[in-house]
Design a protein around this motif. Structure first.
Motif, PDB file in Angstrom:
ATOM      1  N   GLU A  90      37.799  77.071  26.234  1.00 54.32           N
ATOM      2  CA  GLU A  90      38.787  77.129  27.312  1.00 54.32           C
ATOM      3  C   GLU A  90      38.658  78.368  28.177  1.00 54.32           C
ATOM      4  N   GLY A 131      42.327  64.750  32.579  1.00 49.07           N
ATOM      5  CA  GLY A 131      42.248  65.655  31.434  1.00 49.07           C
ATOM      6  C   GLY A 131      40.849  65.928  30.917  1.00 49.07           C
ATOM      7  N   GLN A 171      43.298  69.364  23.585  1.00 51.37           N
ATOM      8  CA  GLN A 171      43.417  69.702  24.996  1.00 51.37           C
ATOM      9  C   GLN A 171      43.325  68.468  25.895  1.00 51.37           C
TER      10      GLN A 171
HETATM   11  N1  LIG Z   1      38.243  73.326  23.856  1.00 50.42           N
HETATM   12  C1  LIG Z   1      37.951  73.076  25.140  1.00 50.42           C
HETATM   13  N2  LIG Z   1      38.940  72.795  25.994  1.00 50.42           N
HETATM   14  C2  LIG Z   1      38.618  72.571  27.277  1.00 50.42           C
HETATM   15  C3  LIG Z   1      37.284  72.580  27.753  1.00 50.42           C
HETATM   16  N3  LIG Z   1      37.313  72.284  29.083  1.00 50.42           N
HETATM   17  C4  LIG Z   1      38.610  72.124  29.420  1.00 50.42           C
HETATM   18  N4  LIG Z   1      39.400  72.299  28.335  1.00 50.42           N
HETATM   19  C5  LIG Z   1      40.852  72.195  28.236  1.00 50.42           C
HETATM   20  O1  LIG Z   1      41.204  70.857  28.493  1.00 50.42           O
HETATM   21  C6  LIG Z   1      42.491  70.825  29.127  1.00 50.42           C
HETATM   22  C7  LIG Z   1      42.359  70.040  30.409  1.00 50.42           C
HETATM   23  O2  LIG Z   1      41.542  70.767  31.308  1.00 50.42           O
HETATM   24  P1  LIG Z   1      41.667  70.632  32.890  1.00 50.42           P
HETATM   25  O3  LIG Z   1      40.632  71.517  33.470  1.00 50.42           O
HETATM   26  O4  LIG Z   1      43.058  70.822  33.333  1.00 50.42           O
HETATM   27  O5  LIG Z   1      41.272  69.101  33.036  1.00 50.42           O
HETATM   28  P2  LIG Z   1      41.287  68.260  34.365  1.00 50.42           P
HETATM   29  O6  LIG Z   1      40.184  67.284  34.283  1.00 50.42           O
HETATM   30  O7  LIG Z   1      41.257  69.141  35.560  1.00 50.42           O
HETATM   31  O8  LIG Z   1      42.680  67.525  34.261  1.00 50.42           O
HETATM   32  P3  LIG Z   1      43.407  66.663  35.410  1.00 50.42           P
HETATM   33  O9  LIG Z   1      43.274  67.428  36.672  1.00 50.42           O
HETATM   34  O10 LIG Z   1      44.803  66.554  34.942  1.00 50.42           O
HETATM   35  O11 LIG Z   1      42.710  65.348  35.428  1.00 50.42           O
HETATM   36  C8  LIG Z   1      42.900  72.274  29.341  1.00 50.42           C
HETATM   37  O12 LIG Z   1      43.751  72.628  28.283  1.00 50.42           O
HETATM   38  C9  LIG Z   1      41.604  73.032  29.243  1.00 50.42           C
HETATM   39  O13 LIG Z   1      41.773  74.357  28.797  1.00 50.42           O
HETATM   40  C10 LIG Z   1      36.224  72.863  26.813  1.00 50.42           C
HETATM   41  O14 LIG Z   1      35.034  72.900  27.114  1.00 50.42           O
HETATM   42  N5  LIG Z   1      36.627  73.106  25.528  1.00 50.42           N
END
Ligand SMILES: Nc1nc2c(ncn2[C@@H]2O[C@H](COP(=O)(O)OP(=O)(O)OP(=O)(O)O)[C@@H](O)[C@H]2O)c(=O)[nH]1
Ligand SMILES: Nc1nc2c(ncn2[C@@H]2O[C@H](COP(=O)(O)OP(=O)(O)OP(=O)(O)O)[C@@H](O)[C@H]2O)c(=O)[nH]1
Ligand SMILES: [Mg+2]
Ligand SMILES: [Mg+2]
Lengths: 267, 289
Positions: free
Chosen positions: A248, A77, B106
């Motif tokens: 996002e 996440g 998030q």
């Molecule tokens: N506000 C905000 N949300 C973010 C940012 N980067 C990612 N997110 C949010 O964080 C959540 C997780 O993002 P992902 O890109 O799915 O994270 P991940 O590391 O790939 O997650 P896993 O593959 O499950 O480990 C999503 O809802 C994104 O939209 C950011 O810079 N700001």
């Protein structure tokens, strides 16, 4: 400025509160406050300069034949997939980019990255039935070479650094990359969620130990967290912060500026 | 850890049979560092140490052989109290489906937690609701989780979280589901537009439980996040995720202190069975390292 009058003449106690609230941690906070001393100087200005210095680390130089290989890892996440999309969008303005969806574990991981690939207007390789993450990466880089693509971005599955088996998988992915690039990925990025506390330090240490991280991206910096955990990380591991994730959307990424970051920390 | 450090202090204090204010101060200073290292919010720590100081001053430490032990025991007791004293459960209603909403920042683990909760309460004939129209492939993610757990996931309706929830509640009442778990999109507590969306969902859903799903590795800001969601939307409980890592989990104290709600569960793995009862006493031990 208002900031100047608020922190001018700030006591060490007030400064300690600012650093603690920013997730710098008590250990590093005590360490640095001892070092800047109490001799009537404007402590805040001295401290800010020290911190900007600490965070001003050179980014890795990339001087290789294409494809440039960029791998993104981090805990669950932390924003890897969204960050890969943002980077892809940046690079595709001047280069041909391909994504490797090396997350063969998480539900709808490939669907998620496929949507981003379409939005960023880049190609993507996702796993075929039964393929493991390393195989996807191998296929993607092979295709990039064959089609003369400039940049490969590898999105990996989220994993806790405490999972020995998952860190072993990550080493395996890196090993596949070394078949094409002996020193490993040109950018070996760890995403750090700005909302997390001291555990970020342990994450950075273990991921670096296991696969040799050479750059950080601090995500979710658009919240009310200060992301100060990168300070003890930089102090410990000398890792440059390359970008800040500030939302996002696909454009919500900015280059890291140590001065702006330190100013924001003290606000 | 903390226990070994206290053994050293004990040996200094022991033999005197009484403990001075100064010695209490030394112990409390050490506790402060321990809590800050564990990601407990620095203001929560300040208040807690003040309360401990008052409590320890009131104890009859001079008459005991091991005053250091009594101080430590008091710390654990007070921490356990702040974390909820004993494990708490959600209560099901006699009639109609129990409606649970999962909200939070998030990436904290809401979608996976929704599926885990549904599986845990499989005997309540649960319905999963994908009220996230924002995140790419959010519906697909919950749908795949539901398939693995063999739990029905209602469709995303009109690409609107609010419309989806409305349809889902009607479906649940019609089908006799005793539990409805609504997964929402991650959002910042400062995003007025998304907070407004949540208020609209709340009006339609009429939640029995609004649960904050928070990352167990959260730092100092957990206090602001918990307080903001409590003030703007209202919270009835919390779930602390990713506790299978080595984060100490000080965010637990931030949540119980700032939002004044019980933590019902902890997330303990990525798997569908990775959800367990929250135990305040165990959390106190983990925070104290
Ligand atoms: N506000 C905000 N949300 C973010 C940012 N980067 C990612 N997110 C949010 O964080 C959540 C997780 O993002 P992902 O890109 O799915 O994270 P991940 O590391 O790939 O997650 P896993 O593959 O499950 O480990 C999503 O809802 C994104 O939209 C950011 O810079 N700001
Ligand atoms: N190790 C571990 N991983 C978890 C736990 N709970 C969730 N995760 C992982 O955390 C990541 C994010 O989980 P999601 O359920 O997508 O989080 P979310 O809150 O729905 O994310 P958004 O909808 O983007 O806000 C995924 O990789 C999950 O597998 C947990 O208790 N332990
Ligand atoms: Mg991902
Ligand atoms: Mg989700």
């Amino acid at each position: 400025s208002q900031l100047f009058s608020r922190t001018k003449g700030a006591s060490t106690n007030e400064i300690e509160d600012i650093l603690l609230r920013a997730d710098v941690g008590i250990k590093y906070t005590d360490e640095i406050l001892q070092r800047i001393g109490e001799d009537g100087v404007d402590l805040v200005e001295v401290l800010k300069k020290k911190l900007v210095n600490l965070l001003s680390i050179d980014v890795p130089k990339i001087d290789v034949e294409k494809p440039v290989i960029i791998m993104v890892s981090g805990v669950n996440g932390s924003g890897k997939t969204t960050t890969v999309a943002k980077l892809a969008n940046l690079y595709q303005r001047c280069e041909r980019v391909i994504l490797a969806c090396a997350d063969t574990y998480r539900d709808a991981a490939s669907e998620q990255l496929e949507i981003w690939a379409r939005r960023a207007n880049v190609e993507i390789v996702t796993s075929q039935k039964g393929q493991d993450a390393a195989a996807v990466v191998f296929d993607t880089i092979s295709r990039a070479q064959a089609k003369s693509i400039d940049r490969v971005l590898v999105d990996t599955a989220g994993r806790l650094h405490t999972r020995v088996d998952l860190m072993a998988e990550l080493r395996k992915i890196r090993k596949v990359i070394t078949k094409f690039r002996p020193e490993g990925p040109d950018l070996n990025i760890l995403t750090i969620d700005a909302n997390l506390g001291q555990n970020s330090i342990q994450q950075a240490c273990i991921f670096t130990e296991e696969i040799g991280i050479n750059g950080l991206i601090l995500t979710k910096f658009d919240g009310t967290s200060k992301g100060g955990a990168i300070i003890p990380i930089c102090n410990e591991l000398d890792l440059p912060v390359l970008y800040l994730g500030i939302g996002e959307g696909i454009d919500d990424i900015v280059e890291f500026d140590p001065t702006a970051f330190v100013e924001a920390l003290f606000e | 850890g903390l226990i070994d450090r206290f053994q050293l202090i004990r040996r200094k204090i022991l033999g005197y049979g009484r403990i001075t204010e100064r010695e209490i101060a030394i112990i409390l200073k050490d506790i402060r560092i321990t809590l800050l290292e564990a990601d407990v919010n620095y203001r929560v720590v300040k208040d807690f140490i003040k309360e401990l100081n008052t409590k320890c001053a009131g104890l009859e430490l001079a008459k005991t052989l091991n005053p250091g032990d009594i101080v430590i025991k008091t710390v654990y007791e007070e921490l356990t109290k702040l974390l909820g004293t004993k494990p708490q459960q959600m209560e099901f209603k006699a009639k109609g489906p129990l409606i649970i909403g999962l909200i939070g920042l998030q990436g904290t683990g809401k979608t996976t937690t929704a599926a885990k909760l549904a599986l845990k309460y499989k005997n309540k004939n649960p319905l999963l609701v994908p009220a996230d129209a924002k995140r790419p492939a959010a519906y697909e993610q919950l749908s795949q989780l539901g398939q693995r757990a063999k739990i029905p996931v209602c469709p995303l309706y009109q690409n609107s979280a609010k419309a989806t929830v409305k349809k889902a509640i009607e479906q649940a009442i019609g089908q006799g589901n005793m539990l409805v778990i609504i997964d929402t999109a991650g959002r910042l507590h400062l995003d007025d537009e998304l907070i407004e969306e949540l208020k609209e969902i709340k009006r339609v859903a009429r939640f029995d439980y609004r649960l904050l799903v928070a990352d167990g590795m959260s730092g100092q800001d957990a206090v602001n996040q918990a307080k903001a969601f409590q003030e703007k939307i209202g919270l009835d409980g919390a779930i602390l995720t990713k506790m299978d890592g080595d984060a100490r989990g000080g965010a637990a104290l931030s949540i119980t202190r700032a939002a004044q709600v019980p933590i019902f569960y902890v997330g303990t793995s990525e798997n569908l069975d990775g959800i367990e009862q929250f135990y305040p006493a165990r959390m106190a031990q983990r925070i104290m390292g």
